[in-house]
Design a protein around this motif. Structure first.
Motif, short mmCIF file in Angstrom:
data_model
loop_
_atom_site.label_atom_id
_atom_site.label_comp_id
_atom_site.label_asym_id
_atom_site.label_seq_id
_atom_site.Cartn_x
_atom_site.Cartn_y
_atom_site.Cartn_z
N ASP A 81 -4.37 -6.47 4.02
CA ASP A 81 -5.49 -5.87 3.29
C ASP A 81 -5.64 -4.43 3.79
N ILE A 82 -6.75 -3.75 3.42
CA ILE A 82 -6.89 -2.33 3.79
C ILE A 82 -7.82 -2.14 4.98
N SER A 83 -8.09 -3.23 5.73
CA SER A 83 -8.97 -3.10 6.88
C SER A 83 -8.40 -2.16 7.94
N SER A 84 -7.07 -2.06 8.01
CA SER A 84 -6.47 -1.14 8.99
C SER A 84 -6.57 0.31 8.53
N LEU A 85 -6.63 0.50 7.21
CA LEU A 85 -6.72 1.86 6.68
C LEU A 85 -8.14 2.39 6.71
N LEU B 156 0.87 -1.18 0.00
CA LEU B 156 0.00 0.00 0.00
C LEU B 156 0.90 1.23 0.00
N ILE B 157 0.72 2.08 -1.01
CA ILE B 157 1.61 3.24 -1.20
C ILE B 157 0.81 4.53 -1.06
N ASP B 158 1.29 5.42 -0.22
CA ASP B 158 0.75 6.78 -0.12
C ASP B 158 1.44 7.58 -1.22
N GLU B 159 0.70 7.89 -2.31
CA GLU B 159 1.31 8.51 -3.48
C GLU B 159 1.72 9.96 -3.23
N PHE C 62 2.58 0.28 6.03
CA PHE C 62 2.46 -1.12 6.47
C PHE C 62 1.02 -1.43 6.87
N GLN C 63 0.51 -2.57 6.40
CA GLN C 63 -0.83 -3.05 6.74
C GLN C 63 -0.68 -4.43 7.40
N GLU C 64 -1.09 -4.50 8.64
CA GLU C 64 -0.84 -5.69 9.46
C GLU C 64 -1.47 -6.95 8.88
N HIS C 65 -2.68 -6.86 8.37
CA HIS C 65 -3.43 -8.04 7.94
C HIS C 65 -3.32 -8.32 6.45
#
Length: 669
Positions: free
Chosen positions: A118-122, A103-106, A113-116
């Protein structure tokens, strides 16, 4: 959240495919099998990964279904989206040997970093279950799945308690169910009864242990008696066998000596016959002697003649010289007389007569001398012929007897004499053996009378004792077998005693465990009932609000054909047509789709704090034109969704939007 771009680098049938999406309504049009559902699944896989199953479902999972058709080792894609005022990019590799999620912040140009994975943490509330049961509607799967109920219960509980996604009713109920199963599994009435029956049977079986021990002691005494009798008989039989074996060995020695003497006598006799046959007896010896005497007599004659011949040859050679010595002077005198007359001028008869007389005398003397030499020569020839005749006779004798010279004949005579001496010696030895044989008969005869000619070392003495011993051994073997059976039985009973102790301990543990399990089950039942009551109370507060919202939307879509829906605490839906409550299966398939579409639209706004994209994959297939127009018009006016993506194989969605002057972005595949 707004999805801006999809890059299907290697996914299913797509390769290096780029799709752009806009805020608002996006109509993704494509014919059957053009890949619409593949793009829909790609969005889910980018957000949550490609699901892989094991066992029977391994060939039908998402990972297997959308592996790249072009083969190779690449299985990947990218997705760009906006969220909370930032641009984000997801990069995924789906390949099982090289799975990765980035996952990149453009805007800041960094990885987040995403723990799982996927994007559930975001994105708060963005779980796979919420995604599938709210904003993502699959083809012909409008109805939410089994996780929808627990998800809604957890959501309502958190709303009621003011918590932030900390209560999960489904997990709590599942945990309590598992714990109750475990507690129930610890209770086994059948096993407890079976243990009781086994313990009772073991107790009855152990009652015979004392009687078996007494019987075993009695058998030990019987074995000792048999053993003593056997030892006594064995000692008696052993003594008798030793004595008999000693006598047999003496008899065998005498018989062996007797046989040896007889064999030696027979061998000497055969040797004697052979010597007598080869020696020819005394006549043969006398004949040999006569031949030798005759040969030696002839040899003496031969040597005499050869000696005389040699003497004559020597005399003859000497006489020639002597004759010449006599003749030559006379002849020389005649020559001298003749020559003297000529030299001195002697003439007359006297001078001539003297010369001739001398010449005549020399001639007569020569004749006499040569005639004497011829007689000796003839005698020499005669002696040589007689010697050759004797040699021929001797050679004939040698050839007759097959020998080369007289020495062999002498050796034959000596050998014949040795044979005669050997014959005499053999006769003496045979006589000594005959006397020895006769002496052996006296001590041997009693053994022959007792044992016979076929005597062996094996003793037949003690056979009766052996039979008794064998009988006693069989009886003792029976006793031993009974003793071993009792021993085996007692060992079994000892193990049974240990089994009984284990069973009694196990039964006690089971009683304690049963009591504990019943207490745990009661506590779990109380907890489950409490959760059900709480969720029912919470549903009473929030369920009516949800039912009102769903009823309004459902009534709008159906143009007032159905006014009211009811939703219980298990989220079972019923339609109130003012006369009765209808179950969904009593309605048409299109109406059922519209019920669950209304529920999804309601919960979509409950699960997420911010507007999310709404993805509909052929969700309006069963809608008529009127209800389709009302549903799309309602969607166009909603601000709860940041983006609406409609996958369809028909043109009527675009036509309805165009007729209603609703803006949309068309993507053709």
């Amino acid at each position: 959240m707004i999805i801006k771009q999809l890059n299907l680098d290697h996914f299913g049938k797509f390769h290096d495919t780029e799709i752009h999406l806009e805020p608002g309504i996006n109509v993704v049009y494509g014919a059957n099998e053009s890949g619409k559902s593949t793009i829909h699944s790609f969005i889910q896989c980018m957000l949550f990964g490609a699901e892989r199953l094991r066992g029977r479902g391994s060939g039908r999972d998402i990972y297997s279904r959308f592996q790249p058709w072009d083969g190779g080792g690449s299985y990947e894609g990218r997705m760009q989206f906006d969220y909370q005022g930032k641009s984000w990019r997801i990069v995924r590799n789906f390949h099982k040997d090289d799975t990765s999620f980035t996952l990149i912040d453009e805007q800041e140009g960094r990885e987040v970093f995403q723990e799982h994975g996927d994007i559930s943490s975001l994105i708060r509330g963005m779980t796979l279950s919420n995604y599938r049961n709210s904003i993502s509607t699959g083809q012909l799967s409008v109805q939410p799945d089994s996780q929808f109920v627990t998800g809604m219960q957890s959501y309502m509980a958190n709303m009621a308690l003011g918590a932030e996604a900390s209560v999960d009713v489904g997990k709590a109920m599942d945990y309590l169910k598992d714990e109750r199963k475990k507690a129930s599994a610890r209770i086994s009435e059948d096993e407890f009864v079976r243990c009781q029956e086994q313990a009772e049977a073991l107790r009855k079986e152990l009652e015979e242990r004392e009687s078996l021990i007494m019987h075993q002691k009695q058998l030990e005494k019987e074995k000792a008696v048999f053993q003593k009798k056997i030892q006594t008989l064995e000692a008696q039989a052993d003594d008798a066998m030793k004595m008999d074996r000693k006598e047999r060995m003496r008899a065998i020695q005498l018989i062996q000596e007797n046989n040896d003497v007889a064999a030696m006598y027979k061998a000497k006799k055969a040797e004697l016959r052979e010597l007598e046959a080869s020696s020819g007896g005394h006549g043969y010896q006398k004949r040999i002697q006569e031949i030798m005497d005759d040969y030696e007599e002839r040899q003496e004659k031969l040597e005499d003649k050869r000696s005389r011949c040699s003497e004559l040859e020597e005399q003859n050679e000497g006489s020639i010289m002597r004759n010449l010595a006599l003749i030559l002077p006379v002849a020389a005198a005649a020559v001298i007389v003749w020559m003297a007359g000529g030299l001195f001028g002697l003439e007359g008869i006297a001078h001539a007569a003297a010369a001739w007389v001398l010449m005549l005398l020399a001639a007569v003397l020569a004749v006499i001398l040569f005639r004497s030499s011829g007689r000796r020569r003839r005698r020499i020839i005669q002696l040589q012929e007689e010697a050759e005749k004797i040699e021929s006779e001797q050679q004939a004798i040698l050839e007759k007897y097959g020998i080369e010279d007289i020495e062999q004949l002498r050796a034959s005579g000596r050998n014949q004499q040795s044979r005669q001496e050997a014959v005499l010696r053999l006769r003496q030895e045979m006589e000594a053996l005959r006397e020895r044989y006769n002496k052996l008969q006296e001590p041997l005869q009693p053994y022959l009378d007792k044992y016979g000619d076929s005597i062996t070392r094996e003793s037949s003495v003690g056979q009766e004792e052996k039979k008794k011993i064998e009988q006693l051994r069989r009886q003792m073997s029976d006793v031993s077998r009974q003793y071993e059976q009792l021993e085996w039985r007692l060992e079994q009973l000892s193990s049974r005693q240990a089994e009984l102790s284990v069973l009694e301990e196990k039964m006690q543990q089971m009683k304690t465990e049963r009591k504990s399990s019943y207490e745990d089950m009661m506590a779990i039942d109380i907890s489950q009932n409490a959760i059900k009551e709480i969720t029912a109370q919470i549903h009473g507060s929030f369920g009516s609000q949800l039912a009102d919202y769903v009823s309004q939307l459902f009534s709008y879509i159906t143009d007032g054909a159905h006014q009211r829906l009811t939703i219980d605490e298990k989220f079972q839906v019923q339609v109130d047509d003012r006369r009765r409550l209808l179950q969904p299966q009593q309605l048409s398939a299109g109406t059922v789709d519209q019920i669950y579409f209304s529920i999804r639209m309601a919960v979509s706004q409950m699960f997420f704090d911010e507007p999310m994209p709404l993805i509909l994959d052929d969700s309006f297939v069963l809608y008529d034109d009127v209800r389709l127009q009302r549903a799309l018009t309602w969607l166009a006016g909603q601000e709860a969704f940041s983006q609406i993506i409609i996958f369809t194989c028909h043109h009527r969605e675009a036509e309805v939007l165009q007729t209603a002057n609703c803006p949309y972005h068309l993507v053709e595949i």
